[in-house]
Design an enzyme around this catalytic site. Structure first.
Site, PDB file in Angstrom:
ATOM      1  N   ASP A 129     -14.888  10.140 -13.347  1.00 29.61           N
ATOM      2  CA  ASP A 129     -14.249  11.259 -12.649  1.00 29.61           C
ATOM      3  C   ASP A 129     -13.666  12.234 -13.688  1.00 29.61           C
ATOM      4  OD1 ASP A 129     -13.162  12.121  -9.774  1.00 29.61           O
ATOM      5  OD2 ASP A 129     -11.405  12.118 -11.084  1.00 29.61           O
TER       6      ASP A 129
ATOM      7  N   TYR B 298     -11.424  20.638  -1.355  1.00 25.20           N
ATOM      8  CA  TYR B 298     -10.230  19.945  -1.867  1.00 25.20           C
ATOM      9  C   TYR B 298      -9.696  20.584  -3.153  1.00 25.20           C
ATOM     10  CZ  TYR B 298     -12.691  17.366  -5.586  1.00 25.20           C
ATOM     11  OH  TYR B 298     -13.391  17.033  -6.718  1.00 25.20           O
TER      12      TYR B 298
ATOM     13  N   TYR C  27      -6.535  20.105 -12.080  1.00 23.94           N
ATOM     14  CA  TYR C  27      -7.260  21.077 -11.246  1.00 23.94           C
ATOM     15  C   TYR C  27      -6.719  22.490 -11.477  1.00 23.94           C
ATOM     16  CZ  TYR C  27      -8.901  16.870  -8.888  1.00 23.94           C
ATOM     17  OH  TYR C  27      -9.474  15.645  -8.623  1.00 23.94           O
TER      18      TYR C  27
ATOM     19  N   HIS D 104     -17.631   6.309  -5.050  1.00 28.57           N
ATOM     20  CA  HIS D 104     -17.112   7.101  -6.174  1.00 28.57           C
ATOM     21  C   HIS D 104     -16.462   6.239  -7.253  1.00 28.57           C
ATOM     22  CE1 HIS D 104     -15.756  10.684  -8.237  1.00 28.57           C
ATOM     23  NE2 HIS D 104     -14.512  10.249  -8.229  1.00 28.57           N
TER      24      HIS D 104
END
Length: 323
Positions: free
Chosen positions: A105, A154, A235, A298
């Site tokens: 990730d 998201y 992010y 995931h």
């Protein structure tokens, strides 16, 4: 059997101006295990033991903003340059010029950029879930997300300071962990209009066999201590990454790399991941790469721990010389 915290050696080291917590076990060639969102070193509990048992020095840091590592306040302190700098400092701490690097990730994103910026530091690379993706020359990353996926993707929701934190706070920490770690949506994470992504994610009423209540509680307790702002700041630095990455426009990742992806990962089928990694584009950007698609979602390093551990070991052992 759940790995107890005592089975690994944990310590905080100074790197790149922050204190970083690491969990380590074993002796031999250094293997760095870089976790993703929302995890900390404990996500690698299975791989730490497996690698240590096979003659490697496994080191899993809490990335900046996570767990027991420092969590700088400003989102601008969470660019890939900062995180890669933290990892280079980690190598320096161990007196190592090179390491094997495994990332999942966001940890995979960091591992790809570590390999791009400092190929001299990476013996070989294994990335889970997230392939290397090229920088767009003319549109900011978050703008392209908005164009493709809208405002309720998201990532778009996570960009607004405080918004996701407030939404997450309506649930207890175990529920938040369940919503993310047990995710079984295969389409992209886009909430219906007017809905927060955390409300859109389901809460599983039963646990799969690969994780226990106790293990979920370990994650929940850690995030209760550290909060979500540091992790969400990754992010919030996405566009700053885009600006600063301009000098690497068109650059390739040349280190030997293995990408392992679950066939039920978010967006694997409908988000274009499958076409991208099976087509020529990914191979042109990461020429020395192989791709393995496994049955999984995931968080495959936890869900399919043994299979992923074996895939990691079989790849890095090709580049290991007896030390």
């Amino acid at each position: 059997m759940m790995m107890t915290m005592g089975e690994v050696n944990q310590k905080r080291i100074k790197t790149n101006g922050i204190w970083m917590n690491i969990a380590e076990k074993g002796t031999g060639p250094l293997v760095l295990l870089l976790h993703g969102f929302p995890e900390f070193w404990f996500a690698w509990r299975h791989q730490i033991t497996h690698l240590a048992n096979h003659g490697y020095h496994a080191v899993a840091p809490d990335l900046r903003g996570y767990g027991d590592s420092d969590s700088p306040l400003s989102p601008s302190s969470y660019t890939v340059f900062h995180i890669v700098g933290d990892i280079i400092g980690l190598l320096d701490h161990f007196g190592e010029q090179q390491a094997f690097v495994v990332g999942s990730d966001w940890g995979a994103v960091v591992a790809w950029y570590l390999s791009l910026f400092r190929p001299d530091s990476v013996k070989a690379l294994v990335c889970l879930s997230v392939p290397f993706s090229p920088r767009s020359p003319n549109i900011k990353t978050t703008e392209s997300y908005k164009q493709m996926f809208g405002d309720d993707y998201y990532v778009s929701q996570f960009l607004e300071p405080g918004r996701a934190e407030r939404a997450f706070a309506r649930y207890d920490y175990v529920t938040v962990m369940k919503k993310f770690l047990l995710i079984n949506k295969t389409d992209l994470l886009i909430a219906p209009p007017g809905m927060e992504i955390i409300d859109f994610l389901e809460t599983s009423s039963f646990l799969p066999s690969w994780i226990t209540e106790d293990e979920l509680q370990v994650f929940a307790d850690k995030f209760q201590e550290s909060g979500f702002t540091g992790p969400l700041n990754y992010y919030r630095a996405i566009d700053l990454n885009w600006e600063l990455l301009a000098p690497w426009q068109g650059s390739k990742v040349t280190v030997p790399a293995k990408l392992i992806v679950g066939d039920k990962d978010i967006g694997f089928d409908c988000g274009g991941t499958k076409e991208y990694i099976r087509g020529g584009t990914f191979k042109s950007l990461v020429p020395n790469s192989e791709v393995v698609i496994i049955d999984g979602h995931h968080f495959i390093h936890q869900e399919k721990a043994q299979e992923v551990s074996d895939e990691i070991l079989s790849f890095i052992s090709k580049f290991s010389v007896a030390e």
